[in-house]
Design a protein around this motif. Structure first.
Motif, mmCIF file in Angstrom:
data_model
loop_
_atom_site.group_PDB
_atom_site.id
_atom_site.type_symbol
_atom_site.label_atom_id
_atom_site.label_comp_id
_atom_site.label_asym_id
_atom_site.label_seq_id
_atom_site.Cartn_x
_atom_site.Cartn_y
_atom_site.Cartn_z
ATOM 1 N N LYS A 1 7.647 10.267 -6.870
ATOM 2 C CA LYS A 1 6.523 9.351 -6.629
ATOM 3 C C LYS A 1 5.661 9.601 -5.422
ATOM 4 N N SER A 2 4.165 9.574 -5.397
ATOM 5 C CA SER A 2 3.388 9.694 -4.414
ATOM 6 C C SER A 2 3.602 8.643 -3.255
ATOM 7 N N LEU A 3 3.270 8.763 -2.179
ATOM 8 C CA LEU A 3 3.360 7.718 -0.839
ATOM 9 C C LEU A 3 1.953 6.633 -1.163
ATOM 10 N N LYS A 4 0.869 7.176 -2.013
ATOM 11 C CA LYS A 4 0.121 6.011 -2.299
ATOM 12 C C LYS A 4 0.580 5.155 -3.523
ATOM 13 N N PHE A 5 1.388 5.483 -4.129
ATOM 14 C CA PHE A 5 1.820 4.782 -5.294
ATOM 15 C C PHE A 5 3.063 3.666 -4.442
ATOM 16 N N ARG B 1 2.373 -0.204 -4.402
ATOM 17 C CA ARG B 1 3.637 -1.257 -4.675
ATOM 18 C C ARG B 1 3.945 -2.123 -3.490
ATOM 19 N N GLY B 2 4.077 -1.787 -2.570
ATOM 20 C CA GLY B 2 4.475 -2.654 -1.255
ATOM 21 C C GLY B 2 3.613 -3.665 -1.109
ATOM 22 N N ILE C 1 1.178 -4.856 -3.387
ATOM 23 C CA ILE C 1 1.353 -5.795 -4.148
ATOM 24 C C ILE C 1 2.438 -6.867 -4.169
ATOM 25 N N ILE C 2 3.786 -6.351 -3.520
ATOM 26 C CA ILE C 2 4.645 -7.122 -3.671
ATOM 27 C C ILE C 2 4.685 -8.230 -2.383
ATOM 28 N N SER C 3 3.693 -7.757 -1.303
ATOM 29 C CA SER C 3 3.477 -8.430 -0.058
ATOM 30 C C SER C 3 2.507 -9.555 -0.679
ATOM 31 N N VAL C 4 1.498 -9.257 -1.457
ATOM 32 C CA VAL C 4 0.372 -10.373 -1.707
ATOM 33 C C VAL C 4 1.134 -11.185 -2.705
ATOM 34 N N THR C 5 1.951 -10.815 -3.534
ATOM 35 C CA THR C 5 2.631 -11.709 -4.531
ATOM 36 C C THR C 5 3.581 -12.756 -3.642
ATOM 37 N N ALA C 6 4.255 -12.277 -2.629
ATOM 38 C CA ALA C 6 5.177 -13.074 -1.809
ATOM 39 C C ALA C 6 4.377 -14.063 -0.886
#
Length: 194
Positions: free
Chosen positions: A2-6, A10-11, A13-18
């Motif tokens: 997986k690319s670093l962009k992905f 993902r990180g 999205i998880i941070s915004v959700t938290a």
């Protein structure tokens, strides 16, 4: 692989959700609700004897619907630090004696609960409390008015201006009636036709 962009996306999205979950959970933190400070519509009077050993609380003259008698609602608590017992010797409302025969002596952390005989039947009983039915003549007491009440204990007296209020109505026994001078009736409500 997986690319670093992905991984970065993902990180994020998880941070915004938290952070969103944390923000939503803290929205009501520290807020005072509208019902947190609610009190009864008519507070009874409160006072203590001069030596501060006995406190009387929630002193209220209760009028019974359609009755020539009234009742005195109160709690008398022995808050003393010693084991000395205190006796309720007499109560009067504006000079009129209140029937209090049989009031027991109360020791430290014990209390007397006074109310009408009917209201006392509906109270759950607890250890360390004596329950005393009170009656007095309804001396043309006016709702929302006050009358002076004097408690005489073996260790001193307490005087308060007690509000006059209606005794709590039993659920299902009375119905609201806008035409009634009392504001209620014992008749069953009439069916409304549309």
């Amino acid at each position: 692989m997986k690319s670093l962009k992905f991984a970065a996306r993902r990180g994020a999205i998880i941070s915004v959700t938290a952070l969103s979950a944390l923000a939503l959970a803290s929205c009501s933190a520290g807020q005072i609700t509208q019902t947190s400070d609610k009190v009864v519509a008519v507070d009874g009077a409160n006072a203590t004897t001069e030596d501060e050993q006995v406190a009387v609380q929630d002193v209220t003259i209760l009028l019974e619907p359609g009755s020539a008698t009234a009742a005195l609602k109160f709690s008398a608590i022995n808050k003393g630090y010693s084991s000395d017992q205190v006796t309720l010797e007499a109560i009067d409302v504006d000079g009129q004696p209140v029937a209090v025969a049989g009031a027991p002596a109360i020791g430290r952390d014990q209390s007397i609960i006074g109310n009408s005989a009917e209201n006392l039947q509906n109270l759950p009983k607890q250890d360390g409390r004596a329950y005393l039915a009170t009656t007095l003549r309804n001396d043309d007491f006016a709702y929302s008015g006050t009358r002076p009440v004097t408690f005489t204990f073996s260790n001193g007296t307490v005087q308060v201006d007690a509000p006059v209020s209606a005794s709590p109505l039993k659920s299902g026994k009375y119905n609201r009636d806008a035409q009634s001078t009392d504001g209620y009736t014992t008749k069953a409500p009439e069916a409304h036709s549309h």
